[in-house]
Every structure is written in structure tokens, then in C-alpha cells.
Write a protein that holds these residues in place. Structure first.
Motif, PDB file in Angstrom:
ATOM      1  N   ALA A   4     -66.883 -59.733  40.894  1.00 25.54           N
ATOM      2  CA  ALA A   4     -66.452 -61.019  40.345  1.00 25.54           C
ATOM      3  C   ALA A   4     -65.604 -61.771  41.359  1.00 25.54           C
ATOM      4  O   ALA A   4     -65.743 -62.994  41.509  1.00 25.54           O
ATOM      5  CB  ALA A   4     -65.665 -60.806  39.055  1.00 25.54           C
ATOM      6  N   ALA A   5     -64.735 -61.065  42.070  1.00 26.36           N
ATOM      7  CA  ALA A   5     -63.916 -61.709  43.108  1.00 26.36           C
ATOM      8  C   ALA A   5     -64.793 -62.257  44.228  1.00 26.36           C
ATOM      9  O   ALA A   5     -64.542 -63.350  44.746  1.00 26.36           O
ATOM     10  CB  ALA A   5     -62.895 -60.718  43.657  1.00 26.36           C
ATOM     11  N   LEU A   6     -65.839 -61.501  44.578  1.00 26.77           N
ATOM     12  CA  LEU A   6     -66.764 -61.962  45.616  1.00 26.77           C
ATOM     13  C   LEU A   6     -67.434 -63.271  45.203  1.00 26.77           C
ATOM     14  O   LEU A   6     -67.437 -64.248  45.960  1.00 26.77           O
ATOM     15  CB  LEU A   6     -67.824 -60.887  45.868  1.00 26.77           C
ATOM     16  CG  LEU A   6     -68.913 -61.228  46.869  1.00 26.77           C
ATOM     17  CD1 LEU A   6     -69.145 -60.045  47.788  1.00 26.77           C
ATOM     18  CD2 LEU A   6     -70.198 -61.579  46.161  1.00 26.77           C
ATOM     19  N   ILE A  61     -64.092 -68.322  51.530  1.00 24.18           N
ATOM     20  CA  ILE A  61     -65.394 -67.674  51.713  1.00 24.18           C
ATOM     21  C   ILE A  61     -65.216 -66.307  52.372  1.00 24.18           C
ATOM     22  O   ILE A  61     -65.830 -65.321  51.966  1.00 24.18           O
ATOM     23  CB  ILE A  61     -66.345 -68.582  52.518  1.00 24.18           C
ATOM     24  CG1 ILE A  61     -66.697 -69.801  51.678  1.00 24.18           C
ATOM     25  CG2 ILE A  61     -67.602 -67.832  52.930  1.00 24.18           C
ATOM     26  CD1 ILE A  61     -67.448 -70.869  52.426  1.00 24.18           C
ATOM     27  N   ALA A  62     -64.348 -66.229  53.374  1.00 26.50           N
ATOM     28  CA  ALA A  62     -64.095 -64.944  54.022  1.00 26.50           C
ATOM     29  C   ALA A  62     -63.436 -63.962  53.054  1.00 26.50           C
ATOM     30  O   ALA A  62     -63.783 -62.774  53.028  1.00 26.50           O
ATOM     31  CB  ALA A  62     -63.216 -65.147  55.253  1.00 26.50           C
ATOM     32  N   GLY A  63     -62.500 -64.426  52.261  1.00 31.91           N
ATOM     33  CA  GLY A  63     -61.854 -63.559  51.284  1.00 31.91           C
ATOM     34  C   GLY A  63     -62.815 -63.055  50.227  1.00 31.91           C
ATOM     35  O   GLY A  63     -62.769 -61.896  49.827  1.00 31.91           O
ATOM     36  N   GLY A  64     -63.692 -63.938  49.773  1.00 27.62           N
ATOM     37  CA  GLY A  64     -64.703 -63.513  48.813  1.00 27.62           C
ATOM     38  C   GLY A  64     -65.661 -62.491  49.409  1.00 27.62           C
ATOM     39  O   GLY A  64     -66.023 -61.517  48.761  1.00 27.62           O
ATOM     40  N   ALA A  65     -66.038 -62.704  50.661  1.00 27.23           N
ATOM     41  CA  ALA A  65     -66.952 -61.768  51.313  1.00 27.23           C
ATOM     42  C   ALA A  65     -66.292 -60.410  51.551  1.00 27.23           C
ATOM     43  O   ALA A  65     -66.962 -59.379  51.510  1.00 27.23           O
ATOM     44  CB  ALA A  65     -67.427 -62.358  52.634  1.00 27.23           C
ATOM     45  N   MET A  66     -64.987 -60.397  51.773  1.00 25.09           N
ATOM     46  CA  MET A  66     -64.275 -59.145  52.024  1.00 25.09           C
ATOM     47  C   MET A  66     -63.874 -58.421  50.737  1.00 25.09           C
ATOM     48  O   MET A  66     -63.444 -57.268  50.793  1.00 25.09           O
ATOM     49  CB  MET A  66     -63.004 -59.425  52.836  1.00 25.09           C
ATOM     50  CG  MET A  66     -63.258 -59.884  54.239  1.00 25.09           C
ATOM     51  SD  MET A  66     -61.741 -60.343  55.070  1.00 25.09           S
ATOM     52  CE  MET A  66     -60.916 -58.781  55.165  1.00 25.09           C
ATOM     53  N   ALA A  67     -63.980 -59.067  49.602  1.00 23.10           N
ATOM     54  CA  ALA A  67     -63.431 -58.533  48.356  1.00 23.10           C
ATOM     55  C   ALA A  67     -64.076 -57.215  47.925  1.00 23.10           C
ATOM     56  O   ALA A  67     -63.422 -56.401  47.283  1.00 23.10           O
ATOM     57  CB  ALA A  67     -63.569 -59.564  47.241  1.00 23.10           C
ATOM     58  N   GLY A 105     -60.224 -65.148  41.558  1.00 22.25           N
ATOM     59  CA  GLY A 105     -60.845 -64.175  42.459  1.00 22.25           C
ATOM     60  C   GLY A 105     -59.813 -63.365  43.218  1.00 22.25           C
ATOM     61  O   GLY A 105     -59.965 -62.151  43.399  1.00 22.25           O
ATOM     62  N   GLY A 106     -58.742 -64.008  43.665  1.00 24.15           N
ATOM     63  CA  GLY A 106     -57.688 -63.295  44.367  1.00 24.15           C
ATOM     64  C   GLY A 106     -56.967 -62.305  43.480  1.00 24.15           C
ATOM     65  O   GLY A 106     -56.693 -61.174  43.885  1.00 24.15           O
ATOM     66  N   VAL A 107     -56.679 -62.711  42.252  1.00 25.87           N
ATOM     67  CA  VAL A 107     -56.005 -61.807  41.313  1.00 25.87           C
ATOM     68  C   VAL A 107     -56.917 -60.632  40.965  1.00 25.87           C
ATOM     69  O   VAL A 107     -56.466 -59.476  40.912  1.00 25.87           O
ATOM     70  CB  VAL A 107     -55.567 -62.584  40.048  1.00 25.87           C
ATOM     71  CG1 VAL A 107     -55.109 -61.641  38.961  1.00 25.87           C
ATOM     72  CG2 VAL A 107     -54.469 -63.569  40.400  1.00 25.87           C
ATOM     73  N   LEU A 108     -58.192 -60.899  40.740  1.00 26.92           N
ATOM     74  CA  LEU A 108     -59.127 -59.814  40.432  1.00 26.92           C
ATOM     75  C   LEU A 108     -59.284 -58.848  41.605  1.00 26.92           C
ATOM     76  O   LEU A 108     -59.380 -57.636  41.410  1.00 26.92           O
ATOM     77  CB  LEU A 108     -60.490 -60.377  40.037  1.00 26.92           C
ATOM     78  CG  LEU A 108     -60.585 -61.022  38.666  1.00 26.92           C
ATOM     79  CD1 LEU A 108     -61.955 -61.648  38.472  1.00 26.92           C
ATOM     80  CD2 LEU A 108     -60.295 -60.022  37.578  1.00 26.92           C
ATOM     81  N   ALA A 109     -59.318 -59.380  42.818  1.00 29.26           N
ATOM     82  CA  ALA A 109     -59.445 -58.512  43.991  1.00 29.26           C
ATOM     83  C   ALA A 109     -58.207 -57.636  44.155  1.00 29.26           C
ATOM     84  O   ALA A 109     -58.311 -56.448  44.477  1.00 29.26           O
ATOM     85  CB  ALA A 109     -59.675 -59.343  45.246  1.00 29.26           C
ATOM     86  N   LEU A 110     -57.036 -58.203  43.922  1.00 26.74           N
ATOM     87  CA  LEU A 110     -55.809 -57.418  44.051  1.00 26.74           C
ATOM     88  C   LEU A 110     -55.677 -56.388  42.935  1.00 26.74           C
ATOM     89  O   LEU A 110     -55.082 -55.322  43.122  1.00 26.74           O
ATOM     90  CB  LEU A 110     -54.590 -58.334  44.068  1.00 26.74           C
ATOM     91  CG  LEU A 110     -54.447 -59.230  45.298  1.00 26.74           C
ATOM     92  CD1 LEU A 110     -53.236 -60.123  45.159  1.00 26.74           C
ATOM     93  CD2 LEU A 110     -54.364 -58.405  46.567  1.00 26.74           C
TER      94      LEU A 110
END
Length: 122
Positions: A4-6, A61-67, A105-110
Motif C-alpha cells: 500500500a505504501a508503494l 516516487i523513490a520512497g514508494g519504490a523503496m517501501a 504511504g509514509g506512515v504505513l511504511a514506517l
């Protein structure tokens, strides 16, 4: 949560790219024709708008790809992109979705359940 973060990061970054095109383009038009700025107004901090127009979509985009693989790094990049968009453009009708997508997306990734595997980062 990582998937979902991606998705949220990439979609938020693509929408932010469109906003960045208009933000950067408007600063160029105002720089070339001062009359446009007098009629429609100018940005308070032109350098911040130009920097955020380039960096925020890139980081999202980079953060989503790295998630999926590096959730901590990807989530951090998504939150930095959120902050850049908010401080440069504010929260309005055109920025609410990319800011919301990148923030969520950031909260979900963390908050992703399983921690990253312990590997050397470099």
C-alpha cells in the motif's frame, strides 16, 4: 502495508509531478513577465517552490519504490516529500491528494509489521 505504501507513494509522486510542472512553470512565467505576477500574484518564496517542484515528486516516487524492501527509508522519504509539498504549496484543492497519499504511504511504511532484514546499507 508495504504494498500500500508503494502504490500510494508512486501515485502521490505522479500527482505531485503535475503540480510541480505548474509551480515551476508559473515561477518562470512570472520571472519573464512581471506583469503576470502583478495580475495573478507571486509566490512568497520562489526558491522553495522551485526546489519542492523538483524534489518532492522525486522523493515520493523513490520512497514508494523503496517501501517494499527498505520500509524505514522509503517511509522517511515519503514524509520528507509530504513536508516539502505542504510548505511550498500549502494544503489546497490541488495538493490535498498528493499530500494525503504521501503522508499515508509514509506512515504505513514506517508502521510495517516486520522489520527490515539486517543488511549493510552500503
Amino acid at each position: 502495508m508495504r504494498n500500500a505504501a508503494l502504490v500510494l507513494g508512486i501515485i502521490g509522486g505522479l500527482i505531485a509531478m503535475v503540480i510541480g510542472f505548474f509551480g515551476y512553470g508559473y515561477t518562470e512565467i512570472v520571472r519573464a513577465n512581471a506583469d503576470v505576477g502583478e495580475v495573478f500574484g507571486t509566490f512568497d518564496n520562489e526558491a522553495l517552490v522551485r526546489t519542492a517542484s523538483f524534489l518532492a515528486p522525486l522523493l515520493a516516487i523513490a520512497g514508494g519504490a523503496m517501501a517494499r524492501i527498505r520500509a524505514l527509508w522509503g517511509g522517511g522519504l515519503l514524509l520528507v516529500a509530504t513536508a516539502l509539498m505542504y510548505f511550498a504549496f500549502g494544503f489546497g484543492v490541488f495538493t490535498m491528494f498528493p499530500i494525503g497519499f504521501c503522508l499515508l504511504g509514509g506512515v504505513l511504511a514506517l508502521a510495517a509489521g516486520k522489520p527490515d532484514e539486517p543488511k549493510a546499507h552500503f
